[in-house]
Write a protein that holds these residues in place. Structure first.
Motif, PDB file in Angstrom:
ATOM      1  N   ALA A  40       8.280  -7.849 -11.188  1.00 41.10           N
ATOM      2  CA  ALA A  40       7.513  -7.739  -9.936  1.00 41.10           C
ATOM      3  C   ALA A  40       8.372  -7.148  -8.818  1.00 41.10           C
ATOM      4  O   ALA A  40       7.907  -6.270  -8.064  1.00 41.10           O
ATOM      5  CB  ALA A  40       6.989  -9.113  -9.531  1.00 41.10           C
ATOM      6  N   MET A  41       9.621  -7.590  -8.698  1.00 44.95           N
ATOM      7  CA  MET A  41      10.502  -7.043  -7.674  1.00 44.95           C
ATOM      8  C   MET A  41      10.794  -5.569  -7.920  1.00 44.95           C
ATOM      9  O   MET A  41      10.858  -4.759  -6.981  1.00 44.95           O
ATOM     10  CB  MET A  41      11.802  -7.839  -7.638  1.00 44.95           C
ATOM     11  CG  MET A  41      11.638  -9.292  -7.201  1.00 44.95           C
ATOM     12  SD  MET A  41      11.036  -9.451  -5.504  1.00 44.95           S
ATOM     13  CE  MET A  41      12.419  -8.777  -4.597  1.00 44.95           C
ATOM     14  N   GLY A  42      10.965  -5.197  -9.193  1.00 46.71           N
ATOM     15  CA  GLY A  42      11.207  -3.795  -9.513  1.00 46.71           C
ATOM     16  C   GLY A  42      10.029  -2.908  -9.139  1.00 46.71           C
ATOM     17  O   GLY A  42      10.213  -1.811  -8.599  1.00 46.71           O
ATOM     18  N   VAL A  43       8.819  -3.396  -9.408  1.00 49.85           N
ATOM     19  CA  VAL A  43       7.625  -2.624  -9.041  1.00 49.85           C
ATOM     20  C   VAL A  43       7.520  -2.475  -7.530  1.00 49.85           C
ATOM     21  O   VAL A  43       7.205  -1.399  -7.003  1.00 49.85           O
ATOM     22  CB  VAL A  43       6.371  -3.296  -9.619  1.00 49.85           C
ATOM     23  CG1 VAL A  43       5.107  -2.645  -9.078  1.00 49.85           C
ATOM     24  CG2 VAL A  43       6.380  -3.228 -11.141  1.00 49.85           C
ATOM     25  N   ILE A  44       7.814  -3.560  -6.805  1.00 53.20           N
ATOM     26  CA  ILE A  44       7.733  -3.516  -5.339  1.00 53.20           C
ATOM     27  C   ILE A  44       8.722  -2.509  -4.772  1.00 53.20           C
ATOM     28  O   ILE A  44       8.407  -1.750  -3.845  1.00 53.20           O
ATOM     29  CB  ILE A  44       7.971  -4.919  -4.759  1.00 53.20           C
ATOM     30  CG1 ILE A  44       6.817  -5.847  -5.137  1.00 53.20           C
ATOM     31  CG2 ILE A  44       8.142  -4.861  -3.243  1.00 53.20           C
ATOM     32  CD1 ILE A  44       7.035  -7.294  -4.739  1.00 53.20           C
ATOM     33  N   PHE A  45       9.940  -2.481  -5.322  1.00 49.27           N
ATOM     34  CA  PHE A  45      10.961  -1.560  -4.817  1.00 49.27           C
ATOM     35  C   PHE A  45      10.695  -0.120  -5.245  1.00 49.27           C
ATOM     36  O   PHE A  45      11.126   0.819  -4.569  1.00 49.27           O
ATOM     37  CB  PHE A  45      12.350  -1.995  -5.305  1.00 49.27           C
ATOM     38  CG  PHE A  45      12.922  -3.130  -4.524  1.00 49.27           C
ATOM     39  CD1 PHE A  45      13.355  -2.954  -3.220  1.00 49.27           C
ATOM     40  CD2 PHE A  45      13.027  -4.390  -5.083  1.00 49.27           C
ATOM     41  CE1 PHE A  45      13.879  -4.006  -2.497  1.00 49.27           C
ATOM     42  CE2 PHE A  45      13.553  -5.449  -4.365  1.00 49.27           C
ATOM     43  CZ  PHE A  45      13.978  -5.260  -3.064  1.00 49.27           C
ATOM     44  N   MET A  46       9.992   0.077  -6.346  1.00 51.81           N
ATOM     45  CA  MET A  46       9.723   1.434  -6.818  1.00 51.81           C
ATOM     46  C   MET A  46       8.537   2.075  -6.119  1.00 51.81           C
ATOM     47  O   MET A  46       8.431   3.305  -6.078  1.00 51.81           O
ATOM     48  CB  MET A  46       9.476   1.417  -8.330  1.00 51.81           C
ATOM     49  CG  MET A  46      10.723   1.233  -9.170  1.00 51.81           C
ATOM     50  SD  MET A  46      11.913   2.566  -8.937  1.00 51.81           S
ATOM     51  CE  MET A  46      10.967   3.969  -9.540  1.00 51.81           C
ATOM     52  N   LEU A  47       7.632   1.290  -5.579  1.00 48.56           N
ATOM     53  CA  LEU A  47       6.438   1.846  -4.946  1.00 48.56           C
ATOM     54  C   LEU A  47       6.762   2.793  -3.779  1.00 48.56           C
ATOM     55  O   LEU A  47       6.168   3.874  -3.690  1.00 48.56           O
ATOM     56  CB  LEU A  47       5.514   0.713  -4.482  1.00 48.56           C
ATOM     57  CG  LEU A  47       4.685   0.044  -5.582  1.00 48.56           C
ATOM     58  CD1 LEU A  47       3.857  -1.099  -5.012  1.00 48.56           C
ATOM     59  CD2 LEU A  47       3.767   1.060  -6.267  1.00 48.56           C
ATOM     60  N   PRO A  48       7.687   2.455  -2.859  1.00 45.89           N
ATOM     61  CA  PRO A  48       7.992   3.420  -1.791  1.00 45.89           C
ATOM     62  C   PRO A  48       8.571   4.721  -2.310  1.00 45.89           C
ATOM     63  O   PRO A  48       8.255   5.807  -1.790  1.00 45.89           O
ATOM     64  CB  PRO A  48       9.006   2.667  -0.918  1.00 45.89           C
ATOM     65  CG  PRO A  48       8.775   1.227  -1.212  1.00 45.89           C
ATOM     66  CD  PRO A  48       8.375   1.173  -2.640  1.00 45.89           C
ATOM     67  N   ILE A  49       9.413   4.651  -3.357  1.00 38.46           N
ATOM     68  CA  ILE A  49       9.993   5.869  -3.928  1.00 38.46           C
ATOM     69  C   ILE A  49       8.900   6.723  -4.566  1.00 38.46           C
ATOM     70  O   ILE A  49       8.870   7.952  -4.415  1.00 38.46           O
ATOM     71  CB  ILE A  49      11.076   5.504  -4.959  1.00 38.46           C
ATOM     72  CG1 ILE A  49      12.205   4.710  -4.282  1.00 38.46           C
ATOM     73  CG2 ILE A  49      11.646   6.754  -5.621  1.00 38.46           C
ATOM     74  CD1 ILE A  49      13.274   4.246  -5.235  1.00 38.46           C
ATOM     75  N   LEU A  50       7.973   6.061  -5.269  1.00 40.17           N
ATOM     76  CA  LEU A  50       6.854   6.787  -5.873  1.00 40.17           C
ATOM     77  C   LEU A  50       5.979   7.422  -4.796  1.00 40.17           C
ATOM     78  O   LEU A  50       5.525   8.567  -4.944  1.00 40.17           O
ATOM     79  CB  LEU A  50       6.034   5.833  -6.739  1.00 40.17           C
ATOM     80  CG  LEU A  50       4.819   6.429  -7.458  1.00 40.17           C
ATOM     81  CD1 LEU A  50       5.269   7.508  -8.437  1.00 40.17           C
ATOM     82  CD2 LEU A  50       4.032   5.341  -8.177  1.00 40.17           C
ATOM     83  N   PHE A  51       5.757   6.711  -3.701  1.00 44.75           N
ATOM     84  CA  PHE A  51       4.949   7.250  -2.605  1.00 44.75           C
ATOM     85  C   PHE A  51       5.614   8.480  -1.989  1.00 44.75           C
ATOM     86  O   PHE A  51       4.946   9.479  -1.686  1.00 44.75           O
ATOM     87  CB  PHE A  51       4.741   6.172  -1.544  1.00 44.75           C
ATOM     88  CG  PHE A  51       4.063   6.668  -0.300  1.00 44.75           C
ATOM     89  CD1 PHE A  51       2.701   6.901  -0.289  1.00 44.75           C
ATOM     90  CD2 PHE A  51       4.788   6.916   0.857  1.00 44.75           C
ATOM     91  CE1 PHE A  51       2.065   7.369   0.845  1.00 44.75           C
ATOM     92  CE2 PHE A  51       4.168   7.381   1.996  1.00 44.75           C
ATOM     93  CZ  PHE A  51       2.809   7.612   2.002  1.00 44.75           C
ATOM     94  N   VAL A  52       6.928   8.437  -1.799  1.00 45.62           N
ATOM     95  CA  VAL A  52       7.653   9.579  -1.236  1.00 45.62           C
ATOM     96  C   VAL A  52       7.528  10.794  -2.151  1.00 45.62           C
ATOM     97  O   VAL A  52       7.249  11.916  -1.691  1.00 45.62           O
ATOM     98  CB  VAL A  52       9.130   9.219  -1.006  1.00 45.62           C
ATOM     99  CG1 VAL A  52       9.955  10.467  -0.677  1.00 45.62           C
ATOM    100  CG2 VAL A  52       9.261   8.207   0.123  1.00 45.62           C
TER     101      VAL A  52
END
Length: 297
Positions: A40-52
């Motif tokens: 869950a923490m990995g998904v949360i941290f990856m979402l901003p990078i994916l959005f960029v």
């Protein structure tokens, strides 16, 4: 005379395919359950990078809309940002600033941390408490006298006021290295002194090779902080565009191009790439250094 025949050992019957598949799924579900927080923490941290990244490959019109997935992939945005602004020059300024500041922090922090962790002298605890107090001191408290000093020396508009202080004192680096040095037994240093080494030789030949994970973690912390630093470059190089690092250039990039978010995100992705690559290659040393720091203190 009759002899009893030995019982034959029959091989266990193979499991049915359904049972084997069920067990494999049970193992996977168990792994997911035990690592659910990390996932869950990995998904949360990856979402901003994916959005960029997704915004970086959108068209200018779609970047202003609520659509999350690109309708058309515009990878030429990564080339266009170099035509809009001299990112290579800004990249060189950031690399110069971060590299020299990191080297200066290590040069000044390693001897200080060695003295605070392995030597005994009067006022040792006082110096350590002053180092901790310097970590808690907001930079805004000292910014006015320091800015006046650099103005009098004539170095404003350059990266010198940002780099030189790291060669004299960096409280966080001293604290982090001191905590890691405490985990190294003194027996190694005493054995080196018995063999004829002085304090400096014992530090260079024995302590530093054994403290590579801690030094790597400290260097990465310093590099990331200076790479992302915005306040310092804005203060000392704000009026000199040729000395801007990437952190300051990306903020002005939005204003120069009327907030073209696809180009802004493309430039942001390019700025993030060196940091991600650095962490991937230095991940083991970084994690090991942070793990062992604070074991003893």
């Amino acid at each position: 005379m009759t002899t009893l025949a030995e019982p034959r050992h029959t091989a266990p019957a193979s499991e049915p395919p359904k049972v084997r598949v069920r067990r494999q799924w049970d193992k996977k579900l168990y792994w997911i359950a035990t690592h659910s927080v990390g996932i869950a923490m990995g998904v949360i941290f990856m979402l901003p990078i994916l959005f960029v990244f997704l915004t970086a490959v959108m068209s200018s019109d779609q970047a202003l809309s609520s659509n999350f997935w690109p309708e058309e992939w515009h990878f030429e945005n990564f080339i266009e940002v170099f035509e809009k602004a001299p990112l290579l020059q800004y990249f060189g300024n950031s690399l110069l600033y971060s590299s020299l500041a990191t080297a200066g922090a290590l040069v000044s922090a390693i001897p200080a941390a060695y003295a605070l962790s392995k030597l005994k002298f009067r006022g040792q605890n006082l110096f350590f408490m002053l180092t901790v107090a310097a970590m808690m001191l907001p930079p805004q408290v000292t910014v006015v006298p320091l800015y006046d000093l650099w103005v009098r020396l004539g170095f404003t508009g350059t990266l010198v006021p940002l780099i030189v202080p790291y060669f004299f004192f960096d409280a966080f680096s001293i604290f982090l290295l001191r905590q890691f040095f405490l985990t190294i037994p003194k027996d190694y240093l005493e054995a080196a002194k018995i063999d004829g080494c002085n304090e400096f030789q014992a530090m260079v030949k024995v302590l530093i090779p054994m403290a590579k994970p801690g030094i790597a973690a400290t260097a990465m912390f310093c590099f990331l902080f200076t790479w992302n630093d915005y306040f310092g470059p804005l203060l000392y190089t704000g009026e000199t565009r040729d000395s801007w690092p990437l952190s300051l250039a990306i903020a002005s990039f939005r204003g120069m191009h009327h907030v073209e978010w696809n180009l802004t995100m493309a430039a942001t992705a390019l700025i993030m790439l060196p940091v991600i690559v650095l962490f991937v290659f230095a991940q083991k040393s970084f994690v090991k250094g942070v793990t062992f720091t604070g074991v003893k203190g």
